[in-house]
Scaffold this motif. Structure first.
Motif, PDB file in Angstrom:
ATOM      1  N   ILE A   1      -3.157 -15.977 -10.665  1.00 35.35           N
ATOM      2  CA  ILE A   1      -3.111 -14.516 -10.778  1.00 35.35           C
ATOM      3  C   ILE A   1      -3.982 -13.955  -9.652  1.00 35.35           C
ATOM      4  CG2 ILE A   1      -3.658 -12.515 -12.218  1.00 35.35           C
ATOM      5  CD1 ILE A   1      -3.151 -14.458 -14.640  1.00 35.35           C
ATOM      6  N   VAL A   2      -3.335 -13.202  -8.770  1.00 33.51           N
ATOM      7  CA  VAL A   2      -4.027 -12.669  -7.600  1.00 33.51           C
ATOM      8  C   VAL A   2      -4.349 -11.194  -7.846  1.00 33.51           C
ATOM      9  CG1 VAL A   2      -3.869 -12.250  -5.112  1.00 33.51           C
ATOM     10  CG2 VAL A   2      -2.754 -14.260  -6.104  1.00 33.51           C
ATOM     11  N   LEU A   3      -5.593 -10.833  -7.596  1.00 29.61           N
ATOM     12  CA  LEU A   3      -6.002  -9.431  -7.725  1.00 29.61           C
ATOM     13  C   LEU A   3      -6.302  -8.915  -6.324  1.00 29.61           C
ATOM     14  CD1 LEU A   3      -8.433  -9.961 -10.758  1.00 29.61           C
ATOM     15  CD2 LEU A   3      -6.032  -9.249 -10.846  1.00 29.61           C
ATOM     16  N   ALA A   4      -5.384  -8.137  -5.775  1.00 32.07           N
ATOM     17  CA  ALA A   4      -5.521  -7.668  -4.396  1.00 32.07           C
ATOM     18  C   ALA A   4      -5.902  -6.186  -4.391  1.00 32.07           C
ATOM     19  CB  ALA A   4      -4.206  -7.883  -3.645  1.00 32.07           C
ATOM     20  N   SER A   5      -7.039  -5.872  -3.766  1.00 33.03           N
ATOM     21  CA  SER A   5      -7.504  -4.479  -3.720  1.00 33.03           C
ATOM     22  C   SER A   5      -7.586  -4.009  -2.275  1.00 33.03           C
ATOM     23  CB  SER A   5      -8.887  -4.360  -4.369  1.00 33.03           C
ATOM     24  OG  SER A   5      -8.884  -4.966  -5.634  1.00 33.03           O
ATOM     25  N   PHE A   6      -6.618  -3.219  -1.894  1.00 27.64           N
ATOM     26  CA  PHE A   6      -6.554  -2.692  -0.518  1.00 27.64           C
ATOM     27  C   PHE A   6      -6.052  -1.252  -0.598  1.00 27.64           C
ATOM     28  CE2 PHE A   6      -6.272  -7.211  -0.361  1.00 27.64           C
ATOM     29  CZ  PHE A   6      -7.068  -7.563   0.707  1.00 27.64           C
ATOM     30  N   ILE A   7      -6.547  -0.409   0.266  1.00 31.22           N
ATOM     31  CA  ILE A   7      -6.093   0.990   0.228  1.00 31.22           C
ATOM     32  C   ILE A   7      -4.568   1.036   0.291  1.00 31.22           C
ATOM     33  CG2 ILE A   7      -6.131   3.238   1.365  1.00 31.22           C
ATOM     34  CD1 ILE A   7      -8.910   2.653   2.392  1.00 31.22           C
ATOM     35  N   THR A   8      -3.998   0.241   1.201  1.00 31.40           N
ATOM     36  CA  THR A   8      -2.531   0.188   1.382  1.00 31.40           C
ATOM     37  C   THR A   8      -1.970   1.618   1.401  1.00 31.40           C
ATOM     38  OG1 THR A   8      -2.808  -1.482  -0.398  1.00 31.40           O
ATOM     39  CG2 THR A   8      -0.727  -1.478   0.802  1.00 31.40           C
ATOM     40  N   PRO A   9      -2.310   2.376   2.423  1.00 31.16           N
ATOM     41  CA  PRO A   9      -2.040   3.823   2.378  1.00 31.16           C
ATOM     42  C   PRO A   9      -0.587   4.256   2.578  1.00 31.16           C
ATOM     43  CG  PRO A   9      -3.071   3.235   4.468  1.00 31.16           C
ATOM     44  CD  PRO A   9      -3.065   1.991   3.616  1.00 31.16           C
ATOM     45  N   TYR A  10       0.231   3.388   3.120  1.00 28.05           N
ATOM     46  CA  TYR A  10       1.608   3.825   3.417  1.00 28.05           C
ATOM     47  C   TYR A  10       2.619   3.149   2.487  1.00 28.05           C
ATOM     48  CZ  TYR A  10      -1.150   4.537   7.650  1.00 28.05           C
ATOM     49  OH  TYR A  10      -2.155   4.845   8.525  1.00 28.05           O
ATOM     50  N   GLN A  11       3.598   3.934   2.056  1.00 31.29           N
ATOM     51  CA  GLN A  11       4.619   3.433   1.133  1.00 31.29           C
ATOM     52  C   GLN A  11       5.360   2.232   1.720  1.00 31.29           C
ATOM     53  OE1 GLN A  11       5.032   4.293  -2.068  1.00 31.29           O
ATOM     54  NE2 GLN A  11       6.549   2.671  -2.174  1.00 31.29           N
ATOM     55  N   GLN A  12       5.620   2.279   3.001  1.00 31.31           N
ATOM     56  CA  GLN A  12       6.361   1.200   3.663  1.00 31.31           C
ATOM     57  C   GLN A  12       5.594  -0.129   3.544  1.00 31.31           C
ATOM     58  OE1 GLN A  12       4.691   1.054   7.099  1.00 31.31           O
ATOM     59  NE2 GLN A  12       5.399  -1.069   7.157  1.00 31.31           N
ATOM     60  N   MET A  13       4.265  -0.062   3.584  1.00 28.37           N
ATOM     61  CA  MET A  13       3.427  -1.265   3.399  1.00 28.37           C
ATOM     62  C   MET A  13       3.566  -1.801   1.987  1.00 28.37           C
ATOM     63  SD  MET A  13      -0.363  -0.302   4.566  1.00 28.37           S
ATOM     64  CE  MET A  13      -0.991  -0.550   6.198  1.00 28.37           C
ATOM     65  N   ARG A  14       3.517  -0.888   1.032  1.00 30.31           N
ATOM     66  CA  ARG A  14       3.596  -1.310  -0.377  1.00 30.31           C
ATOM     67  C   ARG A  14       4.966  -1.899  -0.675  1.00 30.31           C
ATOM     68  NH1 ARG A  14       0.266   3.741  -0.927  1.00 30.31           N
ATOM     69  NH2 ARG A  14       2.242   4.879  -1.036  1.00 30.31           N
ATOM     70  N   ASP A  15       6.010  -1.334  -0.073  1.00 31.86           N
ATOM     71  CA  ASP A  15       7.363  -1.895  -0.229  1.00 31.86           C
ATOM     72  C   ASP A  15       7.404  -3.304   0.337  1.00 31.86           C
ATOM     73  OD1 ASP A  15       8.204   0.470  -1.354  1.00 31.86           O
ATOM     74  OD2 ASP A  15       9.071   1.270   0.507  1.00 31.86           O
ATOM     75  N   TYR A  16       6.734  -3.484   1.471  1.00 38.67           N
ATOM     76  CA  TYR A  16       6.676  -4.792   2.129  1.00 38.67           C
ATOM     77  C   TYR A  16       5.999  -5.823   1.205  1.00 38.67           C
ATOM     78  CZ  TYR A  16       4.902  -8.406   5.283  1.00 38.67           C
ATOM     79  OH  TYR A  16       4.585  -9.604   5.848  1.00 38.67           O
TER      80      TYR A  16
ATOM     81  N   SER B   1      -3.515   9.516   6.709  1.00 42.89           N
ATOM     82  CA  SER B   1      -2.854   9.867   5.456  1.00 42.89           C
ATOM     83  C   SER B   1      -2.941   8.781   4.389  1.00 42.89           C
ATOM     84  CB  SER B   1      -1.387  10.203   5.735  1.00 42.89           C
ATOM     85  OG  SER B   1      -0.780   9.094   6.334  1.00 42.89           O
ATOM     86  N   PHE B   2      -2.842   9.223   3.152  1.00 43.75           N
ATOM     87  CA  PHE B   2      -2.605   8.324   2.027  1.00 43.75           C
ATOM     88  C   PHE B   2      -1.356   8.844   1.344  1.00 43.75           C
ATOM     89  CE2 PHE B   2      -2.598   6.968  -2.341  1.00 43.75           C
ATOM     90  CZ  PHE B   2      -2.861   5.620  -2.201  1.00 43.75           C
ATOM     91  N   GLU B   3      -0.281   8.097   1.452  1.00 42.12           N
ATOM     92  CA  GLU B   3       0.979   8.524   0.838  1.00 42.12           C
ATOM     93  C   GLU B   3       0.963   8.149  -0.642  1.00 42.12           C
ATOM     94  OE1 GLU B   3       3.366   7.516   5.008  1.00 42.12           O
ATOM     95  OE2 GLU B   3       3.897   6.436   3.168  1.00 42.12           O
TER      96      GLU B   3
END
Ligand code: ADX
Length: 178
Positions: free
Chosen positions: A80-95, A141-143
Motif C-alpha cells: 500500500i503506497v501513500l503518495a503525498s504530492f501537490i500534483t497541481p495539474y489535472q493532466q498529471m493526476r490523470d497520468y 496554478s492548482f487545478e
C-alpha cells in the motif's frame, strides 16, 4: 490472516493542506495491523530521488513521473503506497491513474487563505513577498481535481477524521481486510 491488495493512495492538494499529516496517520494505523506500507512524500522525495528538479511545469512533471515509476512497482507487489504530492495539474493526476492503475485519489482540500494562515513552513510568506517564484496557489496554478474518490476538508474536520475516511475506503473496497 490479514490480507492486502496493492494500491496507491494519492494525496493531492495545496502545500500546507495536510497531505503529510493525514498520510502519516493512515500509515500508523496500517502498520498497527502489520500491513506493508510505503510512504512517498514530496518534501522527502525531492531531497533524494528528484533532488535535481525544481518547480517549473516540466520539472514537476518529471518529479511525478519518477514517483509514479516507483509507486507502480510497489503497488504491483501488493504494497500500500501513500503518495503525498501537490500534483497541481489535472493532466498529471490523470497520468498517475493511468500508469498505476490501482489508485485512489484523495483530494486534501483546504482554502488557500487557510493554508496561508497556517504557513507551516513559512513558504507562503516568501512566495507572497516574491522571494519564491512559481509557488502553487500564489504564482502557479492548482487545478481543482475533477474526479477524486475521496475529498477531505481539512479546515472542517480533524486529521483523524480524514484518515478514517481513507481507511474506511480501503476496507470497503477490500484493499485491506481478513
Ligand atoms: S509537485 O508540484 O511536484 O507535486 P511536491 O509535492 O513534490 O510538488 O513538492 C511540494 C513541496 O515543495 C511544498 O510542500 C513545499 O514545501 C516545497 N516547494 C518549494 N518551492 C515550491 C513551489 N514553487 N511550489 C510549490 N511547492 C514548493
Amino acid at each position: 490472516m490479514l490480507l492486502q491488495k496493492g494500491i496507491t493512495v494519492w494525496f493531492t492538494g495545496l502545500s500546507g493542506a495536510g497531505k503529510t499529516t493525514i498520510s502519516k496517520l493512515v500509515e500508523t494505523e496500517l502498520k498497527k495491523s502489520k500491513l506493508k506500507v510505503e510512504a512517498l512524500d514530496g518534501d522527502i522525495v525531492r531531497q533524494h530521488l528528484t533532488a535535481d528538479l525544481g518547480f517549473s511545469k516540466e520539472d514537476r512533471q518529471k518529479n511525478i513521473e519518477r514517483v509514479v515509476f516507483v509507486a507502480k512497482l510497489l503497488t504491483r507487489n501488493d504494497i500500500i503506497v501513500l503518495a503525498s504530492f501537490i500534483t497541481p495539474y489535472q493532466q498529471m493526476r490523470d497520468y498517475c491513474r493511468r500508469e498505476i492503475g490501482s489508485l485512489v485519489e484523495v483530494y486534501v482540500k483546504c482554502p488557500l487563505e487557510k493554508c496561508i494562515q497556517r504557513d507551516v513552513k513559512g513558504l507562503y510568506k516568501k512566495a507572497l513577498n516574491g522571494e519564491i517564484r512559481g509557488f502553487t496557489g500564489i504564482s502557479d496554478s492548482f487545478e481543482e481535481p475533477i474526479n477524486p474518490e475521496i475529498i477531505v476538508e481539512t479546515d472542517q474536520e480533524t486529521a483523524k477524521e480524514s484518515a478514517a475516511k481513507v481507511l474506511a475506503y480501503l476496507k470497503q473496497h477490500r484493499y485491506i481486510g481478513h
